[in-house]
Design a protein around this motif. Structure first.
Motif, PDB file in Angstrom:
ATOM      1  N   GLY A 310       0.820  -1.206   0.000  1.00  0.00           N
ATOM      2  CA  GLY A 310       0.000   0.000   0.000  1.00  0.00           C
ATOM      3  C   GLY A 310       0.855   1.257   0.000  1.00  0.00           C
ATOM      4  N   GLY A 311       0.178   2.402  -0.008  1.00  0.00           N
ATOM      5  CA  GLY A 311       0.875   3.692  -0.013  1.00  0.00           C
ATOM      6  C   GLY A 311       0.184   4.619  -0.985  1.00  0.00           C
ATOM      7  N   TYR A 312      -0.509   5.636  -0.457  1.00  0.00           N
ATOM      8  CA  TYR A 312      -1.455   6.387  -1.288  1.00  0.00           C
ATOM      9  C   TYR A 312      -1.213   7.886  -1.313  1.00  0.00           C
ATOM     10  CZ  TYR A 312      -3.161   1.735  -0.914  1.00  0.00           C
ATOM     11  OH  TYR A 312      -3.201   0.363  -0.942  1.00  0.00           O
ATOM     12  N   THR A 313      -0.246   8.361  -0.519  1.00  0.00           N
ATOM     13  CA  THR A 313       0.264   9.727  -0.717  1.00  0.00           C
ATOM     14  C   THR A 313       1.576   9.523  -1.458  1.00  0.00           C
ATOM     15  OG1 THR A 313      -0.801  10.483   1.306  1.00  0.00           O
ATOM     16  CG2 THR A 313       0.981  11.859   0.449  1.00  0.00           C
ATOM     17  N   ILE A 314       1.493   9.534  -2.804  1.00  0.00           N
ATOM     18  CA  ILE A 314       2.539   8.856  -3.577  1.00  0.00           C
ATOM     19  C   ILE A 314       3.911   9.524  -3.508  1.00  0.00           C
ATOM     20  CG2 ILE A 314       0.913   7.606  -5.044  1.00  0.00           C
ATOM     21  CD1 ILE A 314       1.498   9.534  -7.303  1.00  0.00           C
ATOM     22  N   ARG A 315       3.952  10.838  -3.267  1.00  0.00           N
ATOM     23  CA  ARG A 315       5.287  11.457  -3.141  1.00  0.00           C
ATOM     24  C   ARG A 315       6.013  10.889  -1.920  1.00  0.00           C
ATOM     25  NH1 ARG A 315       1.450  15.216  -1.499  1.00  0.00           N
ATOM     26  NH2 ARG A 315       1.749  15.953   0.640  1.00  0.00           N
ATOM     27  N   ASN A 316       5.266  10.601  -0.845  1.00  0.00           N
ATOM     28  CA  ASN A 316       5.887  10.015   0.354  1.00  0.00           C
ATOM     29  C   ASN A 316       6.283   8.556   0.137  1.00  0.00           C
ATOM     30  OD1 ASN A 316       5.481  12.433   1.613  1.00  0.00           O
ATOM     31  ND2 ASN A 316       3.712  11.772   2.820  1.00  0.00           N
ATOM     32  N   VAL A 317       5.484   7.839  -0.645  1.00  0.00           N
ATOM     33  CA  VAL A 317       5.792   6.436  -0.962  1.00  0.00           C
ATOM     34  C   VAL A 317       7.144   6.365  -1.678  1.00  0.00           C
ATOM     35  CG1 VAL A 317       5.066   4.385  -2.229  1.00  0.00           C
ATOM     36  CG2 VAL A 317       3.344   5.832  -1.141  1.00  0.00           C
ATOM     37  N   ALA A 318       7.314   7.195  -2.692  1.00  0.00           N
ATOM     38  CA  ALA A 318       8.552   7.191  -3.472  1.00  0.00           C
ATOM     39  C   ALA A 318       9.752   7.561  -2.601  1.00  0.00           C
ATOM     40  CB  ALA A 318       8.430   8.154  -4.657  1.00  0.00           C
ATOM     41  N   ARG A 319       9.584   8.562  -1.750  1.00  0.00           N
ATOM     42  CA  ARG A 319      10.670   8.966  -0.834  1.00  0.00           C
ATOM     43  C   ARG A 319      11.035   7.812   0.090  1.00  0.00           C
ATOM     44  NH1 ARG A 319       7.412  14.242   0.655  1.00  0.00           N
ATOM     45  NH2 ARG A 319       8.282  15.701  -0.855  1.00  0.00           N
ATOM     46  N   CYS A 320      10.019   7.169   0.625  1.00  0.00           N
ATOM     47  CA  CYS A 320      10.223   6.101   1.602  1.00  0.00           C
ATOM     48  C   CYS A 320      10.977   4.926   0.971  1.00  0.00           C
ATOM     49  CB  CYS A 320       8.874   5.642   2.127  1.00  0.00           C
ATOM     50  SG  CYS A 320       8.952   4.322   3.338  1.00  0.00           S
ATOM     51  N   TRP A 321      10.507   4.452  -0.160  1.00  0.00           N
ATOM     52  CA  TRP A 321      11.116   3.284  -0.781  1.00  0.00           C
ATOM     53  C   TRP A 321      12.514   3.585  -1.304  1.00  0.00           C
ATOM     54  CZ3 TRP A 321       6.067   1.300  -3.588  1.00  0.00           C
ATOM     55  CH2 TRP A 321       5.215   0.739  -2.615  1.00  0.00           C
ATOM     56  N   CYS A 322      12.727   4.815  -1.777  1.00  0.00           N
ATOM     57  CA  CYS A 322      14.067   5.223  -2.187  1.00  0.00           C
ATOM     58  C   CYS A 322      15.000   5.219  -0.967  1.00  0.00           C
ATOM     59  CB  CYS A 322      14.023   6.612  -2.826  1.00  0.00           C
ATOM     60  SG  CYS A 322      15.663   7.252  -3.210  1.00  0.00           S
ATOM     61  N   TYR A 323      14.540   5.787   0.130  1.00  0.00           N
ATOM     62  CA  TYR A 323      15.351   5.836   1.356  1.00  0.00           C
ATOM     63  C   TYR A 323      15.674   4.419   1.839  1.00  0.00           C
ATOM     64  CZ  TYR A 323      16.772   7.081   6.116  1.00  0.00           C
ATOM     65  OH  TYR A 323      17.468   7.209   7.294  1.00  0.00           O
ATOM     66  N   GLU A 324      14.715   3.519   1.720  1.00  0.00           N
ATOM     67  CA  GLU A 324      14.954   2.146   2.184  1.00  0.00           C
ATOM     68  C   GLU A 324      15.984   1.427   1.314  1.00  0.00           C
ATOM     69  OE1 GLU A 324      10.850   1.685   4.723  1.00  0.00           O
ATOM     70  OE2 GLU A 324      10.836   0.907   2.676  1.00  0.00           O
ATOM     71  N   VAL A 325      16.021   1.722   0.032  1.00  0.00           N
ATOM     72  CA  VAL A 325      17.079   1.181  -0.830  1.00  0.00           C
ATOM     73  C   VAL A 325      18.425   1.749  -0.387  1.00  0.00           C
ATOM     74  CG1 VAL A 325      18.039   1.150  -3.161  1.00  0.00           C
ATOM     75  CG2 VAL A 325      15.593   0.773  -2.838  1.00  0.00           C
TER      76      VAL A 325
END
Length: 325
Positions: A310-325
């Motif tokens: 899931g993840g529906y405020t998409i700018r935050n989703v992209a930031r989060c997954w990039c940071y996790e990489v």
């Protein structure tokens, strides 16, 4: 440690460099659930663009997933459900109202152009990641397009059509006696729990909002059945949980699970709807707090498959997954 270009390579907190296989199909961002629908595959493309601009792709093996075939999907899903997904189109859906109702396709899980190839793509990335881990070709495999944990054997649910996680775990079980599934999406990982509810070879652990919230399952008393008793673990949470309280639960629980269950591989569903400010969520995790779960999971040095969700405020989703990489 340097790569061929003389750049220093990322290593873990223990100084050990992990080999990472990252699955991405450039087409994935073009699939569109429809106007007003909160699920936006475009967020996978946004994540990829951030990874590219931060120069992270050169530190990973970037792979285009091989689309999952019918027979791959049928390792978990019912044949008639898979052939329904393969055949349905926005043009023909009006003639198949009974089927749509039967397979729970329509409102939350709409029929859109390219639906079946979307399913093949995101499932192919997760199964492909499992294959890489099984052959010890990487330490961590990543498929941000995957993690669609609500799909059931015979029906779509909660924006999910095909359960790529179940398919990936089935693949990992070919090589590993025990596989651990951990879910930090705000919603209960019901499809995965249900699939493995009666086996002791897969342990499922889900941290989720509970109480008048989709999908309504995931009570602390749901612990598995038969051989699978005590191999399902649910951590029901209230609105507004923050980083500190989340880790206060996550770390001791996961630490104990790792110690007792001793999995040969771990699948971590990193749904980003547990972040603060999510369009559909109500938790208060920061990106750093969410990513701390990934860091902690990685610290055990067990083959790890990282999936989206899931993840529906998409700018935050992209930031989060990039940071996790």
């Amino acid at each position: 440690m340097m790569d061929a270009g003389g750049n220093s390579l990322p290593s873990g907190p223990d100084g050990v460099k992990r080999k990472i296989s990252y699955f991405y199909d450039p087409e994935v961002g073009n699939y569109y659930y429809g106007q007003g629908h909160p699920m936006k595959p475009h967020r996978i493309r946004m994540t990829h663009a951030l990874l590219a601009h931060y120069g992270l792709l050169q530190h990973m093996q970037v792979l285009k997933p091989f689309p999952a075939r019918d027979r791959d999907l049928c390792r978990f899903h019912a044949d008639d459900y898979v052939s329904f997904l393969r055949g349905i189109t926005p043009e023909t859906q009006q003639d198949q109202l009974r089927q749509l109702k039967r397979f729970n396709v329509g409102e939350d899980c709409p029929v859109f152009d390219g639906l079946y190839s979307f399913c093949q793509t995101y499932a192919g990335g997760s199964v492909g990641g499992a294959v890489k881990l099984n052959h010890s070709l990487c330490d961590i495999a990543i498929n941000w397009a995957g993690g669609l944990h609500h799909a059931k054997k015979c029906e779509a649910s909660g924006f999910c059509y095909v359960n790529d996680i179940v398919l990936a775990i089935l693949e990992l079980l070919k090589q590993h006696e025990r596989v651990l599934y951990v879910d930090i999406d705000i919603h209960h990982g019901d499809g995965v729990e249900e699939a493995f509810y009666t086996t002791d070879r897969v342990m499922t652990v889900s941290f989720h909002k509970f109480g008048d919230y989709f999908p309504g399952t995931g009570d602390v008393r749901d612990i598995g059945y038969g051989k699978g008793k005590y191999y399902s673990l649910n951590v029901p949470l209230d609105d507004g949980i923050d980083d500190e309280s989340y880790h206060f639960l996550f770390k001791p629980i996961i630490g104990k699970v790792m110690e007792v269950f001793k999995p040969g591989a771990v699948v971590l569903q990193c749904g980003a709807d547990s972040l603060s400010g999510d369009r559909l969520g109500c938790f208060n995790l920061s990106i750093k707090g969410h990513a701390e779960c990934v860091r902690y999971m990685r610290s055990f040095n067990v083959p790890l498959l990282l999936l989206g969700g899931g993840g529906y405020t998409i700018r935050n989703v992209a930031r989060c997954w990039c940071y996790e990489v």
